[in-house]
Enzyme design. Structure first.
Site, mmCIF file in Angstrom:
data_model
loop_
_atom_site.group_PDB
_atom_site.id
_atom_site.type_symbol
_atom_site.label_atom_id
_atom_site.label_comp_id
_atom_site.label_asym_id
_atom_site.label_seq_id
_atom_site.Cartn_x
_atom_site.Cartn_y
_atom_site.Cartn_z
ATOM 1 C CB VAL A 193 19.444 -71.203 -28.482
ATOM 2 C CG1 VAL A 193 19.930 -71.292 -27.237
ATOM 3 C CG2 VAL A 193 20.406 -72.220 -28.775
ATOM 4 C CD GLU A 209 12.780 -70.335 -35.788
ATOM 5 O OE1 GLU A 209 12.722 -71.013 -36.151
ATOM 6 O OE2 GLU A 209 11.848 -70.760 -33.903
ATOM 7 N N GLY A 210 17.652 -70.798 -37.034
ATOM 8 C CA GLY A 210 18.462 -70.954 -38.734
ATOM 9 C C GLY A 210 18.034 -70.727 -40.225
ATOM 10 N N GLY A 244 15.805 -73.694 -39.598
ATOM 11 C CA GLY A 244 15.201 -74.534 -38.549
ATOM 12 C C GLY A 244 15.367 -74.364 -37.103
ATOM 13 C CE LYS A 245 10.751 -74.416 -33.309
ATOM 14 N NZ LYS A 245 10.101 -74.769 -34.587
ATOM 15 C CB VAL A 246 19.562 -72.949 -32.914
ATOM 16 C CG1 VAL A 246 20.788 -73.117 -32.628
ATOM 17 C CG2 VAL A 246 19.688 -72.917 -34.863
ATOM 18 C CE LYS A 265 21.215 -74.093 -39.124
ATOM 19 N NZ LYS A 265 22.352 -73.050 -39.472
ATOM 20 C CG ASP A 325 23.509 -64.108 -44.866
ATOM 21 O OD1 ASP A 325 22.859 -62.508 -44.903
ATOM 22 O OD2 ASP A 325 22.557 -64.719 -44.075
#
Lengths: 314, 318
Positions: free
Chosen positions: A22, A24-25, A28-30, A45, A147
């Site tokens: 769902v 990209e953090g 890495g990926k989520v 995550k 952020d």
């Protein structure tokens, strides 16, 4: 040295079934995933450890430890667990297990932009109150987010609950504020003191971001959509006027200061025409140039703009 | 393997240097800006400070319940571990000084070290596990607090009897974090120092005085890490006692103990007494031998600082 038995603990792969990627953090990926034991839907995550084997990245350490401290607030996304696993090449990866939220504020605003509808005023008020409450909770515990942007504000569209996420850049602070490096922040929501190279900055940088998000909820467009640091500053100066020592003592001493075109301040109502007077007042207090003059999140919650909001379930 | 420590002289008077810099630039516009940004005193709101303090004390209470009650007891049962622990902490403090890390980094390193000891058993016959734990805890603290973190190999340049590969430290990091339940953001005395100073020194403080007092208080707090008896005190108690101890040297008049109603006066007094008893005796053994002397706030302190460095350098050659 006696090591704790790891045999009884399921690895991440055994414990969860990945359903879909769902996002990209930061590192890495989520994934949306289902916990096999309970059937519960979670967000995983995935964090690769550094290729250079310098251990767990600082952003992961900070995010996890800060979330461990903050997760009892309903407006901060809840970190449920941390799991170790191995990827196909046999390298260690970490999975942060979060409660799953269906959407984020960025998608929410975009959906209204696509249909041409405006976000209902009471919805804006509720979301903004929750955002101020979550930020006040972070600040009250000595945490800057640094952020804040619509993409990092997760939402449940059924309940209209909002939660702050992605604290990878968050920082603990003591009062007064310590020096921080000039780390990456999304440009559009970045406070002017950061753009001008201040190395001492404060909770006020988050409030600036909150103000930008507030305006974007009303207009469905970013308030200051710069595509470079200079353009970002010029966007701000065109609306709020080019700052000087009168409105912002010390501004000309900041590292990145130089001569800028001189603009006079415009009324905020030109940028956010459909916001009422109380909303404009709150927004103006969030977008003060001088950081120490910017309203705090806690005081924002007490602003008259929120007086007619039913806060019992928030 | 070991390194010749003469190749890496320890930076003398870490905090003295900081104070010197601040004193010299006291009248500059940058300092005025710093003062304004830091305090924004025309808009300073006590209720915000009060709110932060309450949150800190609540978090501290939860934290203390989990850990520090039992650590002192458990450690005292093993005489060898007391000495090994002190040796490990001394090593951490040397690396801390070498890289000019923040005081918070030193304190957190020791906090992680203590908490890990609480939940794991070490055997006496091997020295490398405690060294690995020291490197790991320092690495984690530096990652949490410092803007620039040295490489894992570089962290081990000072007087290390063992040199651990980064992969080994990484595995240890994961073990330590799991053991600490990933709670690395813990309440420390440093969270309270400025809040207490603003209560104690409301009208008296100038930027120079404040910076100087903070340096002294930080020094005292770090020294408490070496003395196991301080483990029974909460971070807020240590901060309060350290501040009172320092200001009683610097400020003649007596100050109130009532920094906050949730802080036990008896515990602060007890902690204060322990500081007087332990830290005076141990002062010469630590790394900042001149920090307790009052610095003259004039350009001549540069010469004093240079002389101190020369003395330290000469002493090192002996």
């Amino acid at each position: 040295m006696e090591k704790p038995g790891g045999g009884g603990v399921l690895s991440a792969k055994e414990a969860f079934e990945k359903l879909e990627k769902v996002g990209e953090g930061t590192y890495g990926k989520v994934y949306r995933a289902r916990e096999k034991a309970t059937g519960k839907i979670v967000a995983l995550k995935k964090t690769r450890l550094h290729e250079d084997e310098e251990g767990v990245p600082p952003t992961t350490l900070r995010e996890v430890s800060i979330l461990r401290m903050l997760s009892r607030d309903p407006h901060v996304v809840r970190l449920m667990d941390v799991k170790q696993g191995q990827n196909k090449e046999g390298k260690t990866v970490l999975y942060l297990v979060f409660e799953y939220m269906d959407t984020d504020l960025k998608k929410f605003i975009r959906s209204f932009r696509q249909t041409g509808q405006t976000v209902p005023p009471q919805t804006i008020k509720s979301l903004m109150y929750q955002l101020c409450k979550g930020v006040a909770f972070c600040h009250g515990h000595g945490i800057l987010h640094r952020d804040l942007k619509p993409h990092n504000l997760l939402m449940d569209p059924k309940t209209m609950m909002l939660k702050i996420a992605d604290l990878g850049l968050a920082r603990a602070f003591t009062v007064p504020i310590k020096k921080y490096t000039h780390e990456i922040l999304t440009l559009w929501y970045r406070a002017p003191e950061v753009l001008l190279g201040a190395t001492h900055y404060s909770m006020a940088v988050d409030i600036w971001s909150v103000g930008c998000i507030f305006a974007e909820l009303v207009t469905k467009q970013a308030l200051f959509p710069g595509d470079s640091e200079l353009q970002q500053l010029l966007h701000i100066f065109r609306l709020l006027g080019t700052p000087n020592e009168d409105v912002w003592p010390g501004v000309s001493k900041l590292m990145n200061w130089h001569e800028y075109p001189q603009w006079n301040p415009q009324s905020l109502s030109t940028a956010v025409p459909s916001l009422d007077e109380l909303g404009l007042d709150l927004l103006s207090q969030m977008l003060k140039y001088e950081p120490s003059k910017r309203i705090s999140a806690k005081k924002a919650m007490e602003h008259a703009y929120f007086d007619d909001l039913d806060k019992r379930h928030l | 393997m070991s390194f010749d420590s003469s190749n890496h002289p320890i930076s003398p008077d870490l905090y003295c240097s900081e104070v010197t810099s601040e004193v010299i630039h006291l009248d500059s516009d940058d300092e005025a800006l710093k003062f304004n940004v830091l305090w924004g005193d025309s808009d300073h709101d006590d209720s915000d400070d009060e709110s932060i303090l309450l949150n800190l004390l609540e978090s501290e209470h939860n934290q203390v319940q989990e850990q520090t009650k039992f650590l002192g007891q458990q450690l005292r049962k093993k005489t060898w571990l007391i000495n090994a622990r002190e040796e490990a902490i001394n090593w951490i403090l040397k690396v801390h000084a070498y890289y000019s890390f923040k005081p918070e980094t030193a304190y957190l390193s020791v906090d992680y070290f203590n908490r890990f000891l609480l939940s794991h058993t070490f055997t006496q016959d091997k020295a490398w596990p405690l060294q690995l734990l020291s490197v790991t805890c320092l690495s984690l603290a530096a990652k949490m607090e410092e803007s620039k973190v040295p490489l894992l190999l570089d962290l081990q340049v000072i007087e290390s009897r063992f040199l651990f590969k980064p992969k080994t430290v990484q595995r240890m990091e994961l073990l330590v974090m799991a053991s600490l339940k990933w709670r690395l953001r813990t309440i420390t005395p440093f969270d309270f120092v400025h809040l207490f100073i603003s209560k104690l020194l409301c009208s008296a403080s100038t930027w120079g005085d404040l910076s100087y007092i903070v340096s002294l208080v930080s020094d005292v707090i770090i020294r408490t890490c070496l003395v196991m008896d301080f483990l029974e005190f909460s971070p807020s108690t240590i901060a309060a006692a350290a501040l009172l101890w320092v200001t009683n040297q610097c400020v003649d008049d007596k100050k109130s103990y009532c920094l906050h109603k949730n802080i036990s006066i008896e515990m602060v007094k007890k902690c204060y007494k322990l500081m007087k008893q332990k830290l005076i005796i141990r002062r010469s053994e630590l790394y900042w031998p001149k920090i307790s002397q009052l610095l003259p706030r004039s350009p001549t302190c540069v010469l004093d600082h240079a002389a101190a460095m020369q003395e330290s350098s000469d002493a090192h050659k002996l």
